[in-house]
Design an enzyme around this catalytic site. Structure first.
Site, PDB file in Angstrom:
ATOM      1  N   ARG A 175      31.082  84.468 -35.371  1.00 25.12           N
ATOM      2  CA  ARG A 175      31.204  83.384 -36.349  1.00 25.12           C
ATOM      3  C   ARG A 175      30.004  83.440 -37.296  1.00 25.12           C
ATOM      4  O   ARG A 175      28.858  83.314 -36.851  1.00 25.12           O
ATOM      5  CB  ARG A 175      31.257  82.019 -35.630  1.00 25.12           C
ATOM      6  CG  ARG A 175      31.276  80.879 -36.605  1.00 25.12           C
ATOM      7  CD  ARG A 175      31.448  79.490 -35.998  1.00 25.12           C
ATOM      8  NE  ARG A 175      31.392  78.573 -37.121  1.00 25.12           N
ATOM      9  CZ  ARG A 175      30.664  77.475 -37.186  1.00 25.12           C
ATOM     10  NH1 ARG A 175      29.956  77.077 -36.147  1.00 25.12           N
ATOM     11  NH2 ARG A 175      30.643  76.750 -38.271  1.00 25.12           N
TER      12      ARG A 175
ATOM     13  N   HIS B   4      28.704  76.406 -44.966  1.00 20.69           N
ATOM     14  CA  HIS B   4      27.736  75.974 -43.942  1.00 20.69           C
ATOM     15  C   HIS B   4      26.481  75.500 -44.686  1.00 20.69           C
ATOM     16  O   HIS B   4      25.404  76.063 -44.538  1.00 20.69           O
ATOM     17  CB  HIS B   4      27.438  77.124 -42.975  1.00 20.69           C
ATOM     18  CG  HIS B   4      26.864  76.684 -41.651  1.00 20.69           C
ATOM     19  ND1 HIS B   4      27.424  76.986 -40.438  1.00 20.69           N
ATOM     20  CD2 HIS B   4      25.775  75.932 -41.351  1.00 20.69           C
ATOM     21  CE1 HIS B   4      26.704  76.476 -39.450  1.00 20.69           C
ATOM     22  NE2 HIS B   4      25.688  75.823 -39.988  1.00 20.69           N
TER      23      HIS B   4
ATOM     24  N   GLU C 153      30.574  70.931 -39.917  1.00 23.45           N
ATOM     25  CA  GLU C 153      29.972  69.622 -39.655  1.00 23.45           C
ATOM     26  C   GLU C 153      29.901  68.704 -40.883  1.00 23.45           C
ATOM     27  O   GLU C 153      28.807  68.345 -41.342  1.00 23.45           O
ATOM     28  CB  GLU C 153      28.560  69.793 -39.071  1.00 23.45           C
ATOM     29  CG  GLU C 153      28.526  70.587 -37.780  1.00 23.45           C
ATOM     30  CD  GLU C 153      27.176  70.510 -37.052  1.00 23.45           C
ATOM     31  OE1 GLU C 153      26.219  69.977 -37.626  1.00 23.45           O
ATOM     32  OE2 GLU C 153      27.101  70.985 -35.910  1.00 23.45           O
TER      33      GLU C 153
ATOM     34  N   ASN D 232      31.469  71.481 -32.447  1.00 26.35           N
ATOM     35  CA  ASN D 232      30.062  71.815 -32.204  1.00 26.35           C
ATOM     36  C   ASN D 232      29.505  70.732 -31.299  1.00 26.35           C
ATOM     37  O   ASN D 232      29.440  69.561 -31.686  1.00 26.35           O
ATOM     38  CB  ASN D 232      29.258  71.823 -33.515  1.00 26.35           C
ATOM     39  CG  ASN D 232      29.580  73.021 -34.387  1.00 26.35           C
ATOM     40  OD1 ASN D 232      30.389  73.870 -34.018  1.00 26.35           O
ATOM     41  ND2 ASN D 232      28.937  73.093 -35.540  1.00 26.35           N
TER      42      ASN D 232
ATOM     43  N   TYR E  87      26.434  69.823 -28.296  1.00 34.73           N
ATOM     44  CA  TYR E  87      25.191  70.234 -27.639  1.00 34.73           C
ATOM     45  C   TYR E  87      24.742  69.283 -26.545  1.00 34.73           C
ATOM     46  O   TYR E  87      24.123  69.683 -25.578  1.00 34.73           O
ATOM     47  CB  TYR E  87      24.049  70.317 -28.668  1.00 34.73           C
ATOM     48  CG  TYR E  87      24.180  71.463 -29.635  1.00 34.73           C
ATOM     49  CD1 TYR E  87      24.994  71.372 -30.768  1.00 34.73           C
ATOM     50  CD2 TYR E  87      23.486  72.649 -29.421  1.00 34.73           C
ATOM     51  CE1 TYR E  87      25.112  72.429 -31.649  1.00 34.73           C
ATOM     52  CE2 TYR E  87      23.594  73.716 -30.307  1.00 34.73           C
ATOM     53  CZ  TYR E  87      24.411  73.604 -31.416  1.00 34.73           C
ATOM     54  OH  TYR E  87      24.529  74.651 -32.287  1.00 34.73           O
TER      55      TYR E  87
ATOM     56  N   GLU F 109      30.249  75.846 -31.525  1.00 37.71           N
ATOM     57  CA  GLU F 109      28.801  75.938 -31.299  1.00 37.71           C
ATOM     58  C   GLU F 109      28.460  75.207 -30.019  1.00 37.71           C
ATOM     59  O   GLU F 109      28.979  74.113 -29.751  1.00 37.71           O
ATOM     60  CB  GLU F 109      27.983  75.284 -32.423  1.00 37.71           C
ATOM     61  CG  GLU F 109      27.860  76.097 -33.677  1.00 37.71           C
ATOM     62  CD  GLU F 109      26.960  75.425 -34.724  1.00 37.71           C
ATOM     63  OE1 GLU F 109      25.974  74.761 -34.344  1.00 37.71           O
ATOM     64  OE2 GLU F 109      27.271  75.572 -35.917  1.00 37.71           O
TER      65      GLU F 109
HETATM   66  C1  NOJ Z   1      24.576  72.724 -35.910  1.00 36.67           C
HETATM   67  C2  NOJ Z   1      24.539  73.553 -37.137  1.00 36.67           C
HETATM   68  O1  NOJ Z   1      25.815  73.970 -37.514  1.00 36.67           O
HETATM   69  C3  NOJ Z   1      23.578  74.713 -37.073  1.00 36.67           C
HETATM   70  O2  NOJ Z   1      23.364  75.150 -38.367  1.00 36.67           O
HETATM   71  C4  NOJ Z   1      22.313  74.279 -36.379  1.00 36.67           C
HETATM   72  O3  NOJ Z   1      21.322  75.261 -36.428  1.00 36.67           O
HETATM   73  C5  NOJ Z   1      22.633  73.942 -34.946  1.00 36.67           C
HETATM   74  N1  NOJ Z   1      23.587  72.853 -34.925  1.00 36.67           N
HETATM   75  C6  NOJ Z   1      21.435  73.538 -34.080  1.00 36.67           C
HETATM   76  O4  NOJ Z   1      20.872  72.380 -34.548  1.00 36.67           O
END
Ligand code: NOJ
Length: 497
Positions: free
Chosen positions: A99, A145, A191, A332, A334, A401
């Site tokens: 990606r 992006h 995002e 995405n 985390y 992500e």
């Molecule tokens: C989301 C973003 O898409 C990416 O650009 C960023 O580096 C990561 N999260 C980590 O924060």
């Protein structure tokens, strides 16, 4: 009061214990895909090489002091000059897809199709695609992006203006024309929540415009959604049949875990999810914004003295146009955040956080990372996936992500390995035990890179990059071996059943 405190501590500790479960020893389904991700501004460098135009991140890093370590993406990993080498590393990693994103201003320096088209930029991406093809790696390409050509920001205010829709559609169509035969997955926007909330409300991302809180971010999202839908239809009508790819939108969200079993905290969690994920997912699935956003923003706007809601309204034909514009939803994800109900904020100056009005905080026991916001909470990925399945009619979901940050100089990154093992284990449970339609998983990130306003202080790479060496050598961290094993065996532990 004492009993409430006790219950709270008990609840929080139970969340802590839930993390320490054994990793799942089932294999991912045979057709499940693994990939790894990057983004143009974060890795390419070559900011003005061979005719590339300026974008809003070049502008921000050159003109302001907003980046923590005062760094820029001018050179960063220098992937503009090292892509062959990088793609060989990818081959070795054994990923099914890569990606990456296109730098709009590298292809169209002014952003406009009727301006100059930069042949060198086109060649750069063609070479990447040829190399990927040679290695048998599929391409997942993000059109946007975050690196908007600066001229579009200057000319008409970028994503705040409806003019953006056609300008973006022209660029996207050119990308389909040039590259589409070799692209398996297209992502229109990465995002949009961050693009709009941080780009046009709190100033944490370019263009860092903070003029009209509670207003501009909603305008931005409205434009992004219309642009997304337009591009989806262009692909669907003119390219899908011959190019046979898929197209979707990438949305980011934490899992928002209610801080207690109190129905009010459950309501707070749901509202937070709707204001973040639902803001974009609801329109592309059902055609319009979530009702809770329409109601709350509408009501507050009137009480603030506005004639109409600060949340713009879609026309009926726009609703029809936006509904169903995805082949997959990209997630995405985390980390997890706790949510607690709170009294509505008093009426005053508008602000999006007041519209949501939810208290958010982290469990102090959760393991941290180099990023203040990123706590390691593996079970959150399972819960958010299940919530998406239940709320949006079980769409094809691709984890676009997921990853962990260190401070750099750490080659034995066992914490990152644990992170991946535990999160992937929960993805397995989401698939097999909750029936979520997750078809692919993408690790962020291929290599250490420019982390936006955090500069080079937070490193997400599986490969480390030495940013003080002009040759920008890449060195594998221990997680490379771990990930290689996962892509090879489709198993997250030593041995699967
Ligand atoms: C989301 C973003 O898409 C990416 O650009 C960023 O580096 C990561 N999260 C980590 O924060």
């Amino acid at each position: 009061m004492l009993i409430q405190k006790f219950l709270f501590v008990f609840y929080i500790s139970s969340l802590f214990w839930r993390e320490n479960v054994c990793a799942d020893n089932r294999k991912f389904p045979p057709d499940f895909k693994f990939g790894i991700a990057t983004a143009s501004y974060q890795i390419e460098g070559g900011w003005d090489a061979d005719g590339k135009g300026e974008n809003i991140w070049d502008h921000l890093t050159h003109q302001t002091n907003l980046v923590k370590d005062h760094s820029t993406g001018d050179i960063t990993c220098d992937s503009y000059h090292k892509s062959k080498e990088d793609l060989a590393l990818l081959k070795d990693l054994g990923v099914d897809f890569y990606r990456f994103s296109l730098s709009w201003a590298r292809i169209l320096p002014t952003g406009y199709i009727d301006g100059q088209i930069n042949e060198a930029g086109i060649r750069y991406y063609e070479d990447i695609l040829s190399e990927l093809e040679k290695h048998g790696i599929e391409a997942m390409v993000t059109l946007y992006h975050w690196d908007l050509p600066q001229k579009l920001q200057d000319d008409f205010g970028g994503v705040l203006n409806d003019t953006f829709i056609d300008v973006f559609a022209n660029y996207a169509q050119l990308a389909f024309e040039l590259f589409g035969s070799r692209v398996k997955y297209w992502v229109t926007f990465n995002e949009p929540f961050i693009i709009c909330q941080q780009g046009y409300e709190n100033g944490n991302k370019a263009p860092a415009i903070t003029k009209a809180p509670g207003i501009d971010l909603y305008t931005c999202a409205h434009v992004v959604l219309k642009a997304h839908a337009k591009v989806y239809h262009i692909y669907d009508t003119f390219y899908r049949k011959t190019q046979k790819g898929k197209i979707g939108l990438v949305l980011n969200t934490d899992w928002f875990e209610p801080a207690s079993g109190d129905p009010k905290d459950l309501e707070a969690s749901e509202r937070q999810l709707q204001f973040q994920f639902g803001w974009f997912a609801h329109p592309i699935v059902y055609g319009n914004y979530p009702q809770v956003m329409i109601d709350r923003i509408g009501e507050r706007s009137i009480r603030e003295g506005f004639k109409t809601s600060r949340l713009p309204k879609f026309t009926n034909s726009e609703i029809e146009e936006i509904k169903g514009t995805f082949d997959f939803i990209g997630l995405n994800h985390y980390t997890t955040t706790l949510t607690r109900w709170k009294e509505d904020e008093a009426i005053g100056k508008p602000e999006s956080l007041k519209d949501i009005s939810v208290e958010v905080f982290k469990n102090p026991f959760w393991e941290g990372s180099a990023s203040s916001w990123l706590k390691v909470v593996p079970w959150g990925i399972r819960r958010i996936s299940k919530w998406i399945k239940d709320t949006y009619k079980n769409p094809e979901l691709i984890i676009t992500e997921n990853g962990y940050s260190d401070v750099g100089g750490i080659f034995d990154d066992s914490r990152r390995i644990n992170y991946y093992r535990e999160y992937l284990s929960n993805v397995l449970e989401a698939i097999y035990d909750d029936g979520v339609n997750i078809t692919a998983y993408t690790a962020w990130s291929f290599m250490d890179n420019f982390e936006w306003l955090e500069g080079y202080t937070e490193k997400f790479g599986l490969f480390s990059v030495n940013f003080t060496d002009p040759a920008r050598p890449r060195t594998p961290k221990s997680s490379v071996n771990y990930f290689k094993n996962v892509t090879k065996t489709k198993c997250v532990v030593e041995q699967c059943l």
